[in-house]
Design a protein around this motif. Structure first.
Motif, short mmCIF file in Angstrom:
data_model
loop_
_atom_site.label_atom_id
_atom_site.label_comp_id
_atom_site.label_asym_id
_atom_site.label_seq_id
_atom_site.Cartn_x
_atom_site.Cartn_y
_atom_site.Cartn_z
N LEU A 118 0.97 -1.30 -0.14
CA LEU A 118 -0.05 -0.12 0.05
C LEU A 118 0.82 1.33 0.08
O LEU A 118 0.58 2.23 -0.92
N PHE A 119 1.71 1.23 0.71
CA PHE A 119 2.87 2.30 0.80
C PHE A 119 3.21 2.67 -0.47
O PHE A 119 3.58 3.84 -0.85
N HIS A 121 2.30 2.26 -3.23
CA HIS A 121 1.23 2.67 -4.42
C HIS A 121 0.52 3.97 -3.80
O HIS A 121 -0.82 4.32 -3.96
N ASN A 122 1.15 4.63 -2.97
CA ASN A 122 0.38 6.04 -2.43
C ASN A 122 -0.64 5.58 -1.70
O ASN A 122 -1.73 6.61 -1.96
N ALA A 123 -0.93 4.90 -0.96
CA ALA A 123 -2.02 4.49 -0.20
C ALA A 123 -1.52 4.06 1.02
O ALA A 123 -0.61 3.67 1.51
N SER A 124 -2.69 3.93 2.16
CA SER A 124 -2.29 3.52 3.62
C SER A 124 -3.64 3.03 4.00
O SER A 124 -4.71 2.69 3.30
N LEU A 125 -3.70 2.42 5.06
CA LEU A 125 -4.97 1.93 5.87
C LEU A 125 -5.59 3.07 6.85
O LEU A 125 -5.70 2.56 7.90
N GLY A 126 -5.11 4.17 6.65
CA GLY A 126 -5.71 5.18 7.58
C GLY A 126 -5.05 5.16 8.83
O GLY A 126 -4.25 4.58 9.08
N GLY A 127 -5.81 5.91 9.98
CA GLY A 127 -5.31 6.09 11.05
C GLY A 127 -3.92 6.36 11.44
O GLY A 127 -3.30 7.48 10.92
N LEU A 128 -2.99 5.72 12.02
CA LEU A 128 -1.52 5.78 12.40
C LEU A 128 -0.77 5.72 11.05
O LEU A 128 0.37 6.10 10.96
N VAL A 133 2.90 8.19 7.35
CA VAL A 133 3.25 8.62 5.96
C VAL A 133 3.46 10.02 5.91
O VAL A 133 4.44 10.48 5.45
N TYR A 134 2.73 10.87 6.70
CA TYR A 134 2.88 12.31 6.88
C TYR A 134 4.25 12.65 7.47
O TYR A 134 5.03 13.53 6.96
N LEU A 135 4.66 11.87 8.83
CA LEU A 135 5.83 12.26 9.47
C LEU A 135 7.13 11.96 8.46
O LEU A 135 8.03 12.37 8.37
#
Length: 201
Positions: A118-119, A121-128, A133-135
């Motif tokens: 997921l990372f 392909h510029n995606a995540s599973l939300g939450g933390l 990804v932001y940090l």
């Protein structure tokens, strides 16, 4: 073709994570992040994991939209929704009986490799995951460090609900997940350039 490849990869990543979480749930174990919080709340509410996971992620979409962009937010929303659906399907149609030690190992590895996909392909599973990804993008803090801190927080919260053996096997899952993300996740090239620029300045 590139778009098809991306969405197939995201679906594969969600499938790996859903299977890993189902294996952990079947043994009463936990995983980190929002998924881990959802597993804890399963013991306190009548809602399913899929419903809890979807609801807990709603506030994080605002952070993703404001800081990581529309495309990332949309892919993350789609990934969270797909994972919630897959979790519900596995709950009803996949019956498992696995030793907790093996559950912890398999679950941690599957969730870790699913997140890597997921990372990438510029995606995540939300939450933390969004926070990780932001940090990483804004402060060059590797995602594995954020997930490790999240693991510790979930473990502390789980002390109320799990016995020592469950905590130990959950720790195996946490460590393997963090190890996989730490060894196989590579920040985007522009994030690495930002780190170099920060050091020079």
């Amino acid at each position: 073709m590139k778009i098809t490849h991306r969405w197939l990869s995201i679906a594969e990543g969600c499938l790996l994570v859903a299977l890993g979480i189902h294996i952990l749930n079947s043994a009463g174990l936990l995983i980190s992040g929002t998924a881990g919080v959802s597993m804890i709340l399963l013991r306190l509410t009548d809602l399913s994991f899929g419903a809890l996971f979807f609801l807990l992620n709603i506030p994080f979409y605002l952070l993703a939209w404001c800081t990581l962009g529309r495309d990332f937010t949309f892919r993350t929303f789609a990934s969270v929704s797909l994972l919630s659906i897959l979790s519900e399907l596995m709950k009803h149609y996949v019956v498992l009986s696995i030793h907790p030690g093996l559950s912890g190992a398999l679950g941690g590895l599957l969730v870790g490799f699913g997140l890597i996909i997921l990372f990438r392909h510029n995606a995540s599973l939300g939450g933390l995951n969004i926070l990780a990804v932001y940090l990483e993008r804004h402060f060059s803090i590797h995602a594995s460090k954020t997930t490790l801190i999240a693991d510790i927080a979930v473990l502390i919260a789980a002390l109320i609900f799990l016995d020592l053996s469950q905590l130990g096997y959950s720790l195996v899952a946490f460590l393997l997940l963090s190890s996989v993300v730490g060894r196989y996740h590579r920040p985007p090239k522009w994030a690495q350039v930002a780190l170099v620029d920060a050091k020079v300045s």
